[in-house]
Motif scaffolding. Structure first.
Motif, short mmCIF file in Angstrom:
data_model
loop_
_atom_site.label_atom_id
_atom_site.label_comp_id
_atom_site.label_asym_id
_atom_site.label_seq_id
_atom_site.Cartn_x
_atom_site.Cartn_y
_atom_site.Cartn_z
N ALA A 32 1.07 -0.88 0.37
CA ALA A 32 0.07 0.24 0.06
C ALA A 32 0.83 1.49 0.36
CB ALA A 32 -1.12 0.05 1.39
N PRO A 33 1.82 1.82 0.85
CA PRO A 33 2.82 3.04 1.14
C PRO A 33 3.44 2.88 -0.45
CG PRO A 33 3.01 1.32 2.87
CD PRO A 33 2.33 0.47 1.55
N ILE A 34 3.53 1.66 -0.98
CA ILE A 34 4.32 1.50 -2.50
C ILE A 34 3.79 2.19 -3.45
CG2 ILE A 34 5.93 0.54 -4.52
CD1 ILE A 34 6.72 -1.32 -2.10
N ILE A 35 2.27 2.03 -3.54
CA ILE A 35 1.11 1.96 -4.36
C ILE A 35 0.94 4.29 -4.07
CG2 ILE A 35 -1.22 2.14 -4.93
CD1 ILE A 35 1.03 0.25 -6.52
N CYS A 36 0.93 4.19 -3.32
CA CYS A 36 0.19 5.36 -2.79
C CYS A 36 1.66 6.23 -3.58
CB CYS A 36 0.68 5.65 -1.51
SG CYS A 36 -1.30 4.94 -0.74
N ILE A 37 2.81 5.64 -3.00
CA ILE A 37 3.75 6.62 -3.70
C ILE A 37 3.58 7.03 -5.18
CG2 ILE A 37 6.86 7.09 -4.06
CD1 ILE A 37 6.33 5.42 -0.97
N TRP A 38 4.06 5.65 -5.83
CA TRP A 38 3.99 5.61 -6.93
C TRP A 38 2.82 6.72 -7.85
CZ3 TRP A 38 5.21 4.21 -12.18
CH2 TRP A 38 4.56 4.19 -12.49
N PHE A 39 1.84 6.84 -7.27
CA PHE A 39 0.41 7.53 -7.59
C PHE A 39 1.01 8.91 -7.71
CE2 PHE A 39 -2.51 3.90 -7.28
CZ PHE A 39 -2.68 4.11 -8.54
N ALA A 40 1.65 9.24 -6.47
CA ALA A 40 2.24 10.17 -6.43
C ALA A 40 2.94 11.24 -7.39
CB ALA A 40 2.56 11.08 -4.73
N PHE A 41 3.96 9.80 -7.83
CA PHE A 41 5.16 10.41 -8.46
C PHE A 41 4.70 9.99 -9.60
CE2 PHE A 41 9.92 9.84 -6.97
CZ PHE A 41 9.26 9.74 -5.91
N ILE A 42 4.12 9.83 -10.23
CA ILE A 42 3.07 10.35 -12.03
C ILE A 42 2.52 11.11 -11.82
CG2 ILE A 42 3.72 7.92 -12.41
CD1 ILE A 42 0.15 7.49 -12.04
N ALA A 43 1.65 11.64 -10.67
CA ALA A 43 0.87 12.87 -10.40
C ALA A 43 1.86 14.10 -11.14
CB ALA A 43 -0.44 12.68 -9.40
N GLY A 44 2.89 13.80 -10.28
CA GLY A 44 3.94 15.34 -9.71
C GLY A 44 4.32 15.64 -11.38
N ILE A 45 4.61 14.32 -11.70
CA ILE A 45 5.94 14.25 -12.85
C ILE A 45 4.86 14.81 -14.09
CG2 ILE A 45 7.32 12.98 -14.77
CD1 ILE A 45 8.23 11.16 -11.89
N GLY A 46 3.95 13.77 -13.88
CA GLY A 46 2.67 14.91 -15.30
C GLY A 46 2.57 16.57 -15.12
N LEU A 47 2.24 16.45 -14.18
CA LEU A 47 2.01 17.66 -13.63
C LEU A 47 3.28 18.93 -14.32
CD1 LEU A 47 0.01 19.76 -13.26
CD2 LEU A 47 0.14 20.23 -10.51
N TYR A 48 4.23 18.19 -13.47
CA TYR A 48 5.42 19.58 -13.97
C TYR A 48 5.41 18.76 -15.39
CZ TYR A 48 10.62 20.22 -14.36
OH TYR A 48 11.64 20.51 -15.06
N ASN A 49 5.37 18.12 -16.44
CA ASN A 49 6.30 18.02 -17.91
C ASN A 49 4.61 19.20 -18.68
OD1 ASN A 49 7.95 16.80 -18.09
ND2 ASN A 49 7.15 14.87 -17.35
N PHE A 50 3.29 19.24 -17.79
CA PHE A 50 2.39 19.29 -18.48
C PHE A 50 2.62 21.08 -18.41
CE2 PHE A 50 -2.27 21.94 -17.81
CZ PHE A 50 -1.86 21.41 -18.21
N ILE A 51 2.72 22.07 -17.23
CA ILE A 51 3.50 22.67 -16.93
C ILE A 51 5.28 23.84 -17.61
CG2 ILE A 51 4.14 25.05 -15.46
CD1 ILE A 51 2.48 22.93 -13.83
N LYS A 52 5.95 22.52 -17.68
CA LYS A 52 6.66 22.76 -18.96
C LYS A 52 7.13 23.14 -19.86
CE LYS A 52 11.73 21.61 -19.00
NZ LYS A 52 12.33 20.94 -18.04
#
Length: 524
Positions: A32-52
């Motif tokens: 469970a903690p790994i999945i939470c980190i996974w979703f946080a990572f892909i969401a954060g990186i996606g938002l970063y690329n979207f803005i950049k």
């Protein structure tokens, strides 16, 4: 390098399947903690690329671009749907999660975490590709900011392992349901959670899956063919689910016909288009899930077909109460001291193997109990409700029927405790039976009390003289004159499965020192 990746993949698979014995809940708490980190990572990186890179890709939500894409690329656009469908894989695993968690918890996690994170990840990758359209083949890893590459790599590998866990859990759940319906050969079902019914572990299936996964990994080596196979499996699951949903809408929900037609035209047409696209790569690894499905369907058909034939044979040839009385009253029949428990699948009536046993062994124990063990879809069955007794008349026979009911977390047949508990419940049944039959007269009450004490004394003496477990081992053969198809089905296919899978005494944990097998041939 490719061989090194394959070896590492095999090692990960072995570790994953070895961990299944600990149960889905324990494995889930670890993941469970790994999945939470996974979703946080892909969401954060996606938002970063979207803005950049290019926020204007948000315009892709307009359906007009889909139409333009198909007009521009035609056949190539249709073929590409087989790859597009991989973007939504994982949703087909929800059926396994529904078996382990409540429906609201799955809905909340899907709508508030999973779906938003995936949308941000794909939008971010689209923005990245607008500036780097030469990196299509490796977009995910190339779009990760440099400092986050290795942490993301580790999390991605662990997330892939967790995704495999959902498929393994789903397989266990399907096999369990098939077994309860008599559609799958006998295997051991280990319930790993006292709180959730759906969390099971099946050792035989676990090892078969492990061997199959390792063979596919070593054989295919690259993810291209595995992706094609996975795509066909996913779309077939979705299409079949929709087809069965239509049946439910018609037969159970009684949905209005216009809504059913609308559902078929809208949802069904989309899924058929996706299915036709993934089937285009049938010869490039797509044949694999269909081959596995064909093998499983054959096994299930063979087992269920012969299982039903055998059950109906026993129903048609079960021994009547009059015949039991005739056998027990036979003066040439020797009554041995002790208690015999005869295991049978029949809940009502005496199985035909009893007559076969008496005919070949002209001796009967002083107390005989026909035991049927049944599993109920609840966690625990109270001890006072576990044993359901019924007497086989006349009383002088000392013959009883007993249905033993277990919940999925109850411990089965621990030798002496099981036998002791069964005897105690039998004595209670005798007491209740006698008092129900009396009419309240004082003299009759004294007489009833004497009869109760005598019969309980007989039960105690029989159990002290020794308990024997009689197991019916039925040899199933095709009847004389059967056609070649029936002979292959029964004599070869079914008997091969029966001989190579778990036997009855292993399922019931019967003590070998006090077990007697009684063989009989059924001609079906």
């Amino acid at each position: 390098m490719e061989n090194v990746v394959v070896l590492i993949s095999v090692a990960i698979l072995v570790c994953l399947f070895m961990a299944q014995r600990f149960g889905t809940d324990k494995v889930g708490y670890t993941f469970a903690p790994i999945i939470c980190i996974w979703f946080a990572f892909i969401a954060g990186i996606g938002l970063y690329n979207f803005i950049k890179y290019d926020p204007s890709v948000i315009k892709a939500v307009n359906p007009k671009y889909i139409v333009d894409y198909f007009i521009r690329n035609k056949k190539d656009a249709w073929i590409s749907l087989g790859g597009v469908v991989l973007a939504i894989t994982g949703t087909e695993a929800l059926f396994a999660d529904v078996g382990h968690f409540t429906v609201p918890s799955v809905q909340i996690s899907m709508c508030s975490v999973t779906y938003p994170a995936l949308i941000l990840a794909y939008v971010g990758q689209a923005s990245f590709l607008r500036k780097h359209n030469d990196l299509v083949s490796d977009t995910f890893y190339k779009s990760i900011p440099g400092k986050l590459y290795w942490p993301m790599f580790v999390i991605a590998v662990m997330a892939a392992i967790i995704a495999s866990q959902a498929m393994i859990s789903g397989t266990f759940s399907i096999i369990q349901q098939s077994l309860s319906l008599g559609c799958f050969p006998r295997v051991q079902i280990v319930h790993t959670s006292s709180k959730h019914e759906g969390q099971v572990y099946i050792p035989e299936i676990n090892y078969i899956l492990m061997i199959a996964c390792i063979a596919i990994t070593v054989g295919f080596k690259t993810t291209t063919k595995i992706g094609n196979a996975y795509g066909i499996a996913v779309v077939f699951v979705m299409t079949l689910t929709s087809a069965f949903l239509v049946l439910i809408m018609i037969m159970i929900w009684k949905t209005h016909i216009l809504l059913i037609i609308s559902y078929v035209l809208i949802i069904g047409s989309v899924e058929v288009v996706y299915l036709s696209s993934v089937l285009y790569k049938f010869d490039q690894g797509g044949y694999l899930p269909l081959a596995f499905a064909a093998v499983l369907m054959f096994i299930m058909y063979v087992w269920n077909n012969v299982y039903r034939r055998k059950y109906y044979y026993e129903l048609d040839h079960k021994i009547s109460a009059e015949k039991v009385k005739e056998i027990a009253c036979n003066t040439s029949l020797c009554r041995l001291p002790g208690l015999a428990m005869f295991y049978s699948e029949l809940v009502q009536g005496v199985p035909p193997i009893f007559k076969h046993y008496v005919a070949n062994v002209p001796a009967l124990h002083s107390l005989l109990i026909f035991v049927s063990i049944k599993s109920l879809p609840i966690s625990k069955v109270p001890t006072e409700e576990r044993f359901l007794f019924r007497r086989v008349h006349p009383k002088e026979l000392n013959v009883f029927r007993c249905v033993v009911r277990y919940g999925y977390t109850d411990v089965r047949n621990e030798e002496e405790p099981f036998e002791k508990l069964l005897v105690e419940r039998l004595k209670q049944f005798i007491v209740d039976e006698f008092w129900k039959s009396q009419n309240g007269d004082d003299q009759e009450e004294v007489k009833v009390q004497e009869e109760i004490e005598k019969e309980i004394e007989r039960v105690e003496k029989a159990s002290q003289d020794g308990v024997v477990h009689l197991i019916g081992e039925n040899e199933i053969v095709a009847c004389k004159g059967a056609n070649i198809g029936k002979r292959i089905l029964i004599d070869y296919a079914y008997n091969f499965l029966k001989k190579n899978l778990r036997q009855s005494e292993k399922l019931f944990d019967i003590p070998h020192k006090r077990m007697v097998k009684v063989g009989m041939t059924y001609e079906l």
